[in-house]
Design a protein around this motif. Structure first.
Motif, PDB file in Angstrom:
ATOM      1  N   GLN A 128     -43.755  19.282 -28.214  1.00  0.00           N
ATOM      2  CA  GLN A 128     -45.111  19.373 -27.694  1.00  0.00           C
ATOM      3  C   GLN A 128     -46.063  19.200 -28.865  1.00  0.00           C
ATOM      4  N   ARG A 170     -40.172  22.065 -27.652  1.00  0.00           N
ATOM      5  CA  ARG A 170     -40.136  22.185 -26.193  1.00  0.00           C
ATOM      6  C   ARG A 170     -39.319  23.412 -25.812  1.00  0.00           C
ATOM      7  N   ARG A 218     -34.221  21.945 -22.679  1.00  0.00           N
ATOM      8  CA  ARG A 218     -34.604  20.549 -22.566  1.00  0.00           C
ATOM      9  C   ARG A 218     -33.694  19.713 -23.443  1.00  0.00           C
TER      10      ARG A 218
END
Length: 271
Positions: A234, A253, A257
């Motif tokens: 991110q 993240r 993920r």
């Protein structure tokens, strides 16, 4: 002008570059970014005529670079690799003088011009006073600056740099990239630190899994969406209060993920 077009290259049955390319124009600095394993070093080596691509071409002012003699290439193009240490028995001055090899015969003595170029390169890379220091006693950062000095004495038209800020502290990272910008050469630099790429590059080429996925100015390329897609993090992109260039901060993240091959949780340098 150096142009690498539609480069494909495989090794050990693995496709490393899949139609990748890059263009370097005089006076401009191009940043080559992407995760580990994305093909940055391989593309630079093809562009430097050190690795022959399976497909595609590399031209220098319209001429096929891979068809040129190695000495002719070295007179016009300098490639600074990562951690290429073969000069262990030499002094720093002798290592830098190797950059003059393409411009003289094997048995020719050092000229006044050679020595002046070496002195200037050492000063510009902050190594004045270390001329007689043995190579093996230099720190990693000092060796990296010496490689840059050796490239400078080649007097190239094109400069290719593979992680030039590797091993350098923050002050020397900034000084080195300021120097690169001041040279007015056609320059391509593979960089891990996205904030340095944003601050010093005129253009950025983004590689992922051997393909170019974006090309453009730092502001147009370094978006949260693209950074998130390529690096699996991110990202928040702001504007530097003094320069107006993009500034990027990262957070991993959420756990669970999937990550792209070669990626890990990113640091502030974009890795």
């Amino acid at each position: 002008m150096l142009v690498a077009t539609a480069i494909e290259w495989s090794t050990g049955g693995a496709l490393i570059l899949d139609g990748a390319g890059v263009r370097a124009d005089p006076g401009r600095v191009v940043g080559l970014i992407g995760p580990n394993g994305s093909g940055k070093t391989s593309l630079l080596r093809c562009a430097a005529a050190l690795t022959a691509p399976d497909e595609g071409e590399v031209t220098l002012d319209g001429a096929d670079l891979h068809a040129m003699r190695r000495r002719a290439v070295a007179r016009r193009l300098a490639f600074v690799e990562q951690d290429a240490d073969t000069e262990v028995e030499l002094e720093l001055r002798e290592v830098v003088l190797l950059g003059r090899t393409p411009h003289r015969g094997a048995l020719e003595p050092d000229t006044a011009e050679d020595l002046a170029l070496v002195a200037d390169a050492l000063e510009r890379t902050g190594l004045t006073g270390r001329e007689r220091q043995p190579w093996h006693t230099l720190s990693g950062g000092e060796r990296q600056r010496a490689r840059i000095a050796r490239a400078l004495v080649q007097r190239p038209e094109v400069l290719l740099l593979d992680e030039p800020t590797n091993h350098l502290d923050i002050a020397h990272q900034l000084e080195l990239l300021e120097l690169v910008r001041s040279l007015d050469l056609a320059t391509v630099a593979a960089l891990h630190d996205l904030n340095l790429a944003a601050a010093f590059c005129d253009e950025i080429v983004v590689l992922a899994e051997g393909r170019v996925v974006a090309t453009g100015t730092p502001s147009s390329v370094l978006t949260p969406e693209l950074i998130g897609s390529v690096y699996d993090v991110q990202a928040t992109v702001g504007e530097h209060p003094l320069t107006g260039t993009p500034t990027i901060t990262f957070t991993p993240r959420a756990r669970g993920r999937g990550r792209r091959r070669g990626d890990r949780a990113a640091s502030a340098g974009g890795q």
